[in-house]
Design a protein around this motif. Structure first.
Motif, PDB file in Angstrom:
ATOM      1  N   GLU A 158       3.364   8.606  -4.471  1.00 47.21           N
ATOM      2  CA  GLU A 158       3.709   9.690  -5.309  1.00 47.21           C
ATOM      3  C   GLU A 158       2.266  10.920  -4.344  1.00 47.21           C
ATOM      4  O   GLU A 158       3.035  11.765  -3.395  1.00 47.21           O
ATOM      5  CB  GLU A 158       2.829   9.803  -6.388  1.00 47.21           C
ATOM      6  CG  GLU A 158       3.347   9.281  -8.015  1.00 47.21           C
ATOM      7  CD  GLU A 158       3.335   7.667  -7.434  1.00 47.21           C
ATOM      8  OE1 GLU A 158       2.412   7.475  -7.489  1.00 47.21           O
ATOM      9  OE2 GLU A 158       3.751   7.283  -8.312  1.00 47.21           O
ATOM     10  N   LEU A 159       1.397  10.306  -3.219  1.00 44.28           N
ATOM     11  CA  LEU A 159       0.707  10.706  -2.805  1.00 44.28           C
ATOM     12  C   LEU A 159       1.631  10.977  -1.320  1.00 44.28           C
ATOM     13  O   LEU A 159       1.250  11.818  -0.825  1.00 44.28           O
ATOM     14  CB  LEU A 159      -0.274  10.351  -2.211  1.00 44.28           C
ATOM     15  CG  LEU A 159      -1.623  10.846  -1.098  1.00 44.28           C
ATOM     16  CD1 LEU A 159      -2.038  12.375  -1.623  1.00 44.28           C
ATOM     17  CD2 LEU A 159      -2.374   9.664  -0.745  1.00 44.28           C
ATOM     18  N   ILE A 160       2.476  10.101  -0.977  1.00 46.96           N
ATOM     19  CA  ILE A 160       3.287  10.018   0.412  1.00 46.96           C
ATOM     20  C   ILE A 160       4.290  11.094   0.123  1.00 46.96           C
ATOM     21  O   ILE A 160       4.677  11.931   0.809  1.00 46.96           O
ATOM     22  CB  ILE A 160       3.523   8.511   0.582  1.00 46.96           C
ATOM     23  CG1 ILE A 160       2.594   7.326   1.333  1.00 46.96           C
ATOM     24  CG2 ILE A 160       5.008   9.006   1.239  1.00 46.96           C
ATOM     25  CD1 ILE A 160       3.496   6.719   1.458  1.00 46.96           C
ATOM     26  N   ALA A 161       5.580  11.143  -1.233  1.00 48.72           N
ATOM     27  CA  ALA A 161       5.980  12.000  -1.836  1.00 48.72           C
ATOM     28  C   ALA A 161       5.784  13.683  -1.451  1.00 48.72           C
ATOM     29  O   ALA A 161       6.997  14.455  -1.447  1.00 48.72           O
ATOM     30  CB  ALA A 161       6.215  11.629  -2.899  1.00 48.72           C
ATOM     31  N   GLY A 176       0.502  -1.173   0.208  1.00 53.07           N
ATOM     32  CA  GLY A 176      -0.357   0.064   0.209  1.00 53.07           C
ATOM     33  C   GLY A 176       1.063   1.207   0.206  1.00 53.07           C
ATOM     34  O   GLY A 176       0.180   2.254  -1.329  1.00 53.07           O
ATOM     35  N   LEU A 177       1.377   1.359   0.867  1.00 53.76           N
ATOM     36  CA  LEU A 177       2.800   2.010   0.247  1.00 53.76           C
ATOM     37  C   LEU A 177       3.140   2.246  -0.993  1.00 53.76           C
ATOM     38  O   LEU A 177       3.457   3.628  -1.380  1.00 53.76           O
ATOM     39  CB  LEU A 177       3.641   1.968   1.607  1.00 53.76           C
ATOM     40  CG  LEU A 177       3.837   2.123   2.726  1.00 53.76           C
ATOM     41  CD1 LEU A 177       5.043   1.822   3.466  1.00 53.76           C
ATOM     42  CD2 LEU A 177       3.361   3.659   3.603  1.00 53.76           C
TER      43      LEU A 177
END
Length: 128
Positions: A82-85, A76-77
């Protein structure tokens, strides 16, 4: 015969989780049902005073494959990389702040429990 005890242990775990889900659904509380189920299991174990052999075997079996159960979270990570970045600064800040808040709370609780224990020992010493 140990297979029957192991199945009974899994049944206990599943029943606790099911009861936790029912409680969460019925009371509409924002806590995962599995967490409520673990609390129910803890309460049951505290009343019983020991862990049944089948439950212990089942739990140890699940614990032995726990790292494999974390693979979906890692996937999931990577799926949402992209969202986490995009929000890595906020995520890092939240992690750092929450870690220090946790350390502070644990330190204060430890000091409080040790001072309470010291007062209890001093009180017992005065009574003797």
């Amino acid at each position: 015969m140990w297979v029957g005890r192991m199945v009974a242990g899994f049944l206990v775990l599943l029943c606790c989780q099911f009861l936790g889900e029912l409680i969460v659904y019925g009371l509409d509380i924002p806590v995962p049902g599995a967490v409520v189920g673990m609390v129910l299991l803890l309460i049951g174990l505290m009343f019983r005073g020991e862990v049944a052999g089948g439950l212990r075997t089942s739990a140890e079996g699940l614990l032995s494959i726990l790292p494999m159960m974390l693979v979906p979270a890692g996937v999931g990570l990577m799926v949402h990389f992209e969202l986490i970045a995009a929000g890595w600064v906020a995520i890092l800040a939240a992690l750092v702040v929450s870690t220090f808040v946790t350390l502070l709370i644990v330190t204060l609780l430890l000091k409080w429990t040790h001072s309470s224990a010291d007062k209890s020992e001093a009180q017992e010493g005065l009574e003797k």
